[in-house]
Structures are given as C-alpha cells and as structure tokens.
Design a protein around this motif. Sequence first.
Motif, short mmCIF file in Angstrom:
data_model
loop_
_atom_site.label_atom_id
_atom_site.label_comp_id
_atom_site.label_asym_id
_atom_site.label_seq_id
_atom_site.Cartn_x
_atom_site.Cartn_y
_atom_site.Cartn_z
N ASP A 134 -5.89 90.21 27.56
CA ASP A 134 -4.43 90.40 27.48
C ASP A 134 -4.04 91.75 28.08
N LEU A 135 -4.82 92.78 27.77
CA LEU A 135 -4.56 94.11 28.31
C LEU A 135 -4.72 94.11 29.83
N ASP A 136 -5.81 93.51 30.32
CA ASP A 136 -6.04 93.44 31.77
C ASP A 136 -4.90 92.73 32.49
N ALA A 137 -4.45 91.60 31.93
CA ALA A 137 -3.36 90.84 32.54
C ALA A 137 -2.07 91.67 32.58
N ALA A 138 -1.78 92.38 31.49
CA ALA A 138 -0.57 93.19 31.43
C ALA A 138 -0.64 94.36 32.41
N LEU A 139 -1.82 94.98 32.53
CA LEU A 139 -1.98 96.08 33.47
C LEU A 139 -1.82 95.60 34.91
N LEU A 140 -2.39 94.45 35.23
CA LEU A 140 -2.24 93.91 36.59
C LEU A 140 -0.79 93.55 36.90
N GLN A 141 -0.09 93.06 35.90
CA GLN A 141 1.32 92.73 36.10
C GLN A 141 2.15 94.01 36.28
N ALA A 142 1.83 95.04 35.51
CA ALA A 142 2.57 96.30 35.58
C ALA A 142 2.24 97.09 36.85
N ALA A 143 1.02 96.92 37.34
CA ALA A 143 0.57 97.68 38.52
C ALA A 143 -0.23 96.78 39.44
N PRO A 144 0.44 95.86 40.13
CA PRO A 144 -0.29 94.92 41.00
C PRO A 144 -1.09 95.62 42.10
N ASP A 145 -0.65 96.82 42.50
CA ASP A 145 -1.38 97.57 43.53
C ASP A 145 -2.41 98.52 42.91
N LEU A 146 -2.63 98.36 41.59
CA LEU A 146 -3.58 99.17 40.81
C LEU A 146 -3.19 100.64 40.72
N SER A 147 -1.90 100.92 40.87
CA SER A 147 -1.38 102.26 40.72
C SER A 147 -0.24 102.20 39.71
N LEU A 148 -0.53 102.60 38.48
CA LEU A 148 0.44 102.52 37.40
C LEU A 148 1.37 103.73 37.44
N THR A 149 2.66 103.47 37.62
CA THR A 149 3.65 104.55 37.63
C THR A 149 4.10 104.83 36.21
N LEU A 150 4.74 105.97 36.01
CA LEU A 150 5.25 106.31 34.68
C LEU A 150 6.26 105.28 34.20
N PRO A 151 7.24 104.87 35.02
CA PRO A 151 8.18 103.84 34.54
C PRO A 151 7.47 102.52 34.16
N SER A 152 6.46 102.14 34.94
CA SER A 152 5.71 100.91 34.62
C SER A 152 4.93 101.07 33.32
N PHE A 153 4.34 102.24 33.13
CA PHE A 153 3.60 102.51 31.90
C PHE A 153 4.53 102.45 30.69
N LEU A 154 5.68 103.11 30.78
CA LEU A 154 6.63 103.11 29.66
C LEU A 154 7.14 101.71 29.36
N ASN A 155 7.39 100.93 30.39
CA ASN A 155 7.82 99.55 30.19
C ASN A 155 6.73 98.73 29.51
N LEU A 156 5.50 98.96 29.90
CA LEU A 156 4.36 98.26 29.30
C LEU A 156 4.27 98.58 27.80
N VAL A 157 4.40 99.84 27.46
CA VAL A 157 4.35 100.26 26.05
C VAL A 157 5.53 99.66 25.28
N ARG A 158 6.72 99.68 25.88
CA ARG A 158 7.91 99.10 25.23
C ARG A 158 7.73 97.61 24.95
N GLN A 159 7.26 96.89 25.95
CA GLN A 159 7.13 95.44 25.82
C GLN A 159 6.08 95.03 24.80
N HIS A 160 5.12 95.89 24.56
CA HIS A 160 4.01 95.55 23.66
C HIS A 160 3.94 96.47 22.46
N ALA A 161 5.10 96.86 21.95
CA ALA A 161 5.15 97.78 20.81
C ALA A 161 4.61 97.14 19.54
N ALA A 162 4.80 95.85 19.40
CA ALA A 162 4.36 95.15 18.18
C ALA A 162 4.17 93.67 18.51
#
Length: 139
Positions: free
Chosen positions: A17-45
């Motif tokens: 699940d984590l791998d899939a979310a990371l790939l969706q947030a950073a398809p080019d394998l470069s996670l930006t701060l906005p993408s990281f924050l969105n990832l944390v927001r979407q998976h808060a609970a």
Amino acid sequence: GLRGYLKSNCSFRSENDLDAALLQAAPDLSLTLPSFLNLVRQHAAPEEPALQGFMDLSGGGEKMDAEICTAGLPHTLRQYLRAMPGETEELFAKCVEAGTKAAGARQSGAWDLAMYMAVFMLSARTLRLVRVAKVFGGR
C-alpha cells in the motif's frame, strides 16, 4: 527515513500500500514537498474505524445526532490513533472540535456518514499535526 516516517505516521496497512501510494505521489520517483504533504493528509487515518464508529453509534442508521457524533469521535480517534504520553482526552476533544469546524459541520442536527467521515479525517489530520508540532519544538 521517509518510509519509516510514513509507516509510523500514516494509515498504510502494508508495504505494498505504501509503495503504491508513493508511486502515485511521485511517478518520476522524485517526491516533492506538496506531494509528500498531500500523501500524509490523504492517509492520516484508516477509514474502517470511522465507518465502524458511525455504525456503532447510529445503531446502523443513516443519520445520527451531531452531539452524539462529537461525543463519540474523541474515543474513536484515541482508540485507533493511540494516545501518546501526555495526550489527554481534552486534546482529542479539541482535535474533533477543529475537525468539526474545518468540515463545516453543524454542532446540532443530524450528521450522515459522509459528514462523520469528513470530521473524523480532519480531526485525525489535526491530531497528526499537533504531534508533529510537538516534535519540532512545540509544547
């Protein structure tokens, strides 16, 4: 590292699940701060505890009194996001209050499942933010 932080502070059920979310947030394998924050927001609970909490509190109904919701949500948050040392019932209640305001939920009347879920997720995000603030110099 980053994976450890996400596993500890987000609701991912598995490495996959984590791998899939990371790939969706950073398809080019470069996670930006906005993408990281969105990832944390979407998976808060996780959604399941909130769904179960609504069903338990409403007796399986479609709507429930707002006061019952706001009284029950701190327990649901505490149960599934586990209280850390020094976290009080008052903190959980304040997070629910903030989530209620952020969702635009009324303090009276009835909430449906969608409103309950929105308040739960916003309350969880608030709690996560309070925890991060404490780590970075807050009280």
